[in-house]
Motif scaffolding. Structure first.
Motif, PDB file in Angstrom:
ATOM      1  N   VAL A   9     -10.413 -41.365 -11.955  1.00 16.89           N
ATOM      2  CA  VAL A   9     -11.704 -42.370 -12.228  1.00 16.89           C
ATOM      3  C   VAL A   9     -11.252 -43.132 -13.327  1.00 16.89           C
ATOM      4  N   HIS A  10     -11.729 -44.441 -13.313  1.00 15.76           N
ATOM      5  CA  HIS A  10     -11.440 -45.381 -14.332  1.00 15.76           C
ATOM      6  C   HIS A  10     -12.729 -45.674 -15.107  1.00 15.76           C
ATOM      7  N   MET A  11     -12.738 -45.658 -16.229  1.00 17.79           N
ATOM      8  CA  MET A  11     -14.159 -46.373 -17.095  1.00 17.79           C
ATOM      9  C   MET A  11     -13.485 -47.326 -18.117  1.00 17.79           C
ATOM     10  N   GLY A  12     -14.567 -48.180 -18.512  1.00 14.38           N
ATOM     11  CA  GLY A  12     -14.057 -49.318 -19.584  1.00 14.38           C
ATOM     12  C   GLY A  12     -13.520 -48.593 -20.853  1.00 14.38           C
ATOM     13  N   ALA A  13     -12.939 -49.281 -21.725  1.00 12.84           N
ATOM     14  CA  ALA A  13     -12.475 -49.012 -23.082  1.00 12.84           C
ATOM     15  C   ALA A  13     -13.756 -48.954 -23.827  1.00 12.84           C
ATOM     16  N   HIS A  14     -14.978 -49.581 -23.791  1.00  8.39           N
ATOM     17  CA  HIS A  14     -15.894 -49.538 -24.525  1.00  8.39           C
ATOM     18  C   HIS A  14     -16.613 -48.207 -24.550  1.00  8.39           C
ATOM     19  N   VAL A  15     -16.446 -47.331 -23.638  1.00  8.13           N
ATOM     20  CA  VAL A  15     -17.161 -46.029 -23.524  1.00  8.13           C
ATOM     21  C   VAL A  15     -16.567 -45.056 -24.663  1.00  8.13           C
ATOM     22  N   GLY A  22     -19.439 -35.836 -23.830  1.00  8.15           N
ATOM     23  CA  GLY A  22     -20.506 -35.437 -23.109  1.00  8.15           C
ATOM     24  C   GLY A  22     -20.170 -34.681 -21.855  1.00  8.15           C
ATOM     25  N   GLY A  23     -18.973 -34.402 -21.567  1.00 12.26           N
ATOM     26  CA  GLY A  23     -18.585 -33.617 -20.393  1.00 12.26           C
ATOM     27  C   GLY A  23     -18.901 -34.535 -18.978  1.00 12.26           C
ATOM     28  N   TYR A  24     -18.394 -35.588 -18.763  1.00 13.06           N
ATOM     29  CA  TYR A  24     -18.645 -36.406 -17.451  1.00 13.06           C
ATOM     30  C   TYR A  24     -17.830 -37.331 -17.340  1.00 13.06           C
ATOM     31  N   VAL A  25     -17.874 -37.894 -16.209  1.00 10.94           N
ATOM     32  CA  VAL A  25     -17.357 -39.185 -15.868  1.00 10.94           C
ATOM     33  C   VAL A  25     -18.474 -40.255 -15.185  1.00 10.94           C
ATOM     34  N   GLY A  26     -18.231 -41.381 -15.159  1.00 10.81           N
ATOM     35  CA  GLY A  26     -19.405 -42.108 -14.732  1.00 10.81           C
ATOM     36  C   GLY A  26     -18.968 -43.325 -13.842  1.00 10.81           C
ATOM     37  N   ILE A  27     -19.794 -43.982 -13.015  1.00 12.53           N
ATOM     38  CA  ILE A  27     -19.673 -45.111 -12.366  1.00 12.53           C
ATOM     39  C   ILE A  27     -20.577 -45.968 -12.402  1.00 12.53           C
ATOM     40  N   VAL A  82      -8.594 -36.646 -12.877  1.00 10.16           N
ATOM     41  CA  VAL A  82      -7.744 -37.338 -14.053  1.00 10.16           C
ATOM     42  C   VAL A  82      -8.161 -38.704 -14.468  1.00 10.16           C
ATOM     43  N   TYR A  83      -8.745 -38.804 -15.715  1.00  7.77           N
ATOM     44  CA  TYR A  83      -9.205 -39.917 -16.453  1.00  7.77           C
ATOM     45  C   TYR A  83      -8.549 -40.617 -17.337  1.00  7.77           C
ATOM     46  N   PRO A  84      -7.827 -41.785 -17.251  1.00  5.99           N
ATOM     47  CA  PRO A  84      -7.133 -42.245 -18.287  1.00  5.99           C
ATOM     48  C   PRO A  84      -7.933 -43.078 -19.160  1.00  5.99           C
ATOM     49  N   SER A  85      -8.153 -42.609 -20.366  1.00  6.05           N
ATOM     50  CA  SER A  85      -8.706 -43.356 -21.248  1.00  6.05           C
ATOM     51  C   SER A  85      -8.060 -44.595 -22.091  1.00  6.05           C
ATOM     52  N   LYS A  86      -8.761 -45.678 -21.594  1.00  3.36           N
ATOM     53  CA  LYS A  86      -8.241 -46.784 -22.386  1.00  3.36           C
ATOM     54  C   LYS A  86      -8.347 -46.965 -23.831  1.00  3.36           C
ATOM     55  N   GLU A 134       0.597 -44.451 -10.634  1.00  2.00           N
ATOM     56  CA  GLU A 134      -0.385 -44.079  -9.561  1.00  2.00           C
ATOM     57  C   GLU A 134      -1.809 -44.221 -10.174  1.00  2.00           C
ATOM     58  N   ILE A 135      -2.138 -43.731 -11.452  1.00  2.00           N
ATOM     59  CA  ILE A 135      -3.296 -43.713 -11.865  1.00  2.00           C
ATOM     60  C   ILE A 135      -3.884 -44.929 -12.556  1.00  2.00           C
ATOM     61  N   GLY A 136      -3.120 -45.744 -12.427  1.00  2.00           N
ATOM     62  CA  GLY A 136      -3.418 -47.259 -12.671  1.00  2.00           C
ATOM     63  C   GLY A 136      -3.798 -48.070 -11.500  1.00  2.00           C
ATOM     64  N   SER A 137      -4.424 -47.300 -10.667  1.00  2.00           N
ATOM     65  CA  SER A 137      -5.430 -47.987  -9.628  1.00  2.00           C
ATOM     66  C   SER A 137      -6.366 -48.894 -10.009  1.00  2.00           C
ATOM     67  N   PHE A 138      -6.501 -50.101  -9.333  1.00  2.00           N
ATOM     68  CA  PHE A 138      -7.723 -50.967  -9.636  1.00  2.00           C
ATOM     69  C   PHE A 138      -9.037 -50.445  -9.415  1.00  2.00           C
ATOM     70  N   LEU A 139      -9.087 -49.420  -8.554  1.00  2.00           N
ATOM     71  CA  LEU A 139     -10.092 -48.738  -8.030  1.00  2.00           C
ATOM     72  C   LEU A 139     -11.041 -47.849  -9.296  1.00  2.00           C
ATOM     73  N   THR A 140     -12.391 -47.959  -9.079  1.00  2.00           N
ATOM     74  CA  THR A 140     -12.939 -47.090 -10.026  1.00  2.00           C
ATOM     75  C   THR A 140     -12.852 -45.682  -9.646  1.00  2.00           C
ATOM     76  N   MET A 141     -12.730 -45.203  -8.123  1.00  2.00           N
ATOM     77  CA  MET A 141     -12.503 -43.808  -7.916  1.00  2.00           C
ATOM     78  C   MET A 141     -11.454 -44.062  -6.739  1.00  2.00           C
ATOM     79  N   PHE A 142     -10.426 -43.154  -6.866  1.00  2.00           N
ATOM     80  CA  PHE A 142      -9.394 -42.925  -5.980  1.00  2.00           C
ATOM     81  C   PHE A 142      -8.732 -41.468  -5.976  1.00  2.00           C
ATOM     82  N   ARG A 143      -8.232 -41.244  -4.945  1.00  2.00           N
ATOM     83  CA  ARG A 143      -7.232 -39.851  -4.761  1.00  2.00           C
ATOM     84  C   ARG A 143      -5.927 -40.096  -5.334  1.00  2.00           C
ATOM     85  N   VAL A 144      -5.589 -39.254  -6.141  1.00  2.00           N
ATOM     86  CA  VAL A 144      -4.238 -38.977  -6.636  1.00  2.00           C
ATOM     87  C   VAL A 144      -3.404 -38.234  -5.863  1.00  2.00           C
TER      88      VAL A 144
END
Length: 345
Positions: A9-15, A22-27, A82-86, A134-144
């Motif tokens: 899962v990807h989220m922006g650096a601003h989060v 908070g124990g979550y990932v968001g879209i 897997v959430y890579p935090s920017k 692999e986790i650098g995908s351009f997608l918001t949500m993807f399978r590893v």
């Protein structure tokens, strides 16, 4: 052994660290509203997307709709995320609880959440570059898939060997085919991220702590300062002293603490640097990772303090690379390439 599904899962650096706290990932895609109210059908998600974002490129519609559908209806309780935090260059690994919620007015514009039990937070330099790609995908949500075991090993899990791609993932793969513009942007992002990873890994593996201080001093000189490394002992937490006056008699004087770590620097370390400052002196703390929230809040309230994290440090290396000595250019050999300017798109 049951199949272990690993999602990225990807989220922006601003989060910042809010998803971790908070124990979550968001879209995102907030204009659609509550995604949990949309019928569990891919076509329904496409239709909602077209209505809410009429100017969105046609090629991006199935990609974004697929991400939303997977996020709401394919994630299962117990799946790994897997959430890579920017913001801090950490790879966060957790387990989905199976609870999806809509948070109206989310300030980060990621209003649809999947709740997560976070299990481990690992610096990027502890993974192979192939796994990071692999986790650098351009997608918001993807399978590893290919390097899932590398991430699972960090939480003491191993995926079964010899598992073929499950039937439900075939549609998933279809959704991941993007239009040319999206693929080009993805390549640009991946190139920049890979270069940042390369620089940090070289500095971590090829320099000692004292040599890292010497590199920082040299980088400051490339920026127009006169800088010197303090003696190895009795420095009181100050590793480099820099100033604009060639003789170092006139303020401002910058006291620098250097930490060759990709982890998180706590506030007490920053407090130690602040305690060394006198009149006309400023504090600069540099690391290759991130800073704890308390340290960041301290920076906001102290005009004489500046924190440079790993991402910011790499940007400085990019900016002043041409001025680096041959010794350091050999340490981190780079060549210029041209990629799309994402800020102008």
């Amino acid at each position: 052994m049951a199949r272990i599904t690993v999602w990225g899962v990807h989220m922006g650096a601003h989060v910042g660290d809010r998803p971790i706290e908070g124990g979550y990932v968001g879209i995102g895609l907030p204009a659609i509203g509550d995604l949990t109210k949309i019928a569990p059908d891919r076509e329904a998600f496409k239709a909602a997307l077209i209505v809410a974002y009429p100017d969105k490129k046609a090629g991006a519609i199935p990609v974004d709709a697929g991400s939303m559908f997977k996020f709401l209806h394919e994630i299962q309780a117990g799946d790994i995320v897997v959430y890579p935090s920017k913001a801090d260059r950490m790879v966060n690994i957790g387990r989905f609880t199976g609870e999806a919620v809509y948070v109206e007015g989310d300030p980060d514009e990621y209003p649809t959440w999947q709740k997560v039990e976070w299990l481990k937070h690992v610096p990027r330099d502890e993974f192979s570059q192939a796994a990071l790609n692999e986790i650098g995908s351009f997608l918001t949500m993807f399978r590893v898939r290919r390097y899932a075991n590398e991430f699972l090993a960090k939480i003491n899990l191993v995926a079964p060997v010899g598992i073929t791609t499950p039937p439900e993932a075939l549609t998933d793969q279809q959704d991941e085919i993007a239009d040319d513009d999206t693929a080009t942007v993805s390549a640009a992002i991946q190139a920049e991220a890979s270069t940042s990873d390369f620089i940090v890994k070289r500095l971590m593996t090829d320099l000692t702590g004292h040599q890292f201080e010497e590199f920082i001093a040299h980088l400051l000189e490339c920026m127009g300062y006169t800088a010197r490394v303090t003696p190895k002992s009795g420095d009181g937490g100050v590793d480099v002293i820099a100033h604009m006056d060639p003789l170092g008699f006139q303020p401002p004087i910058v006291k620098v603490q250097c930490k060759r770590t990709t982890g998180q620097t706590p506030r007490p370390d920053v407090d130690q640097l602040l305690g060394t400052l006198g009149d006309g002196e400023y504090g600069l703390f540099v690391n290759l990772g991130s800073f704890a929230r308390g340290a960041v809040e301290l920076e906001r309230n102290r005009a004489k303090l500046r924190l440079i994290n790993g991402e910011q440090f790499v940007e400085l290396v990019f900016e002043h690379y041409a001025k680096l000595s041959p010794r350091y250019r050999a340490l981190i050999p780079l060549k210029q390439i041209f990629v799309p300017d994402l800020q102008q798109d």
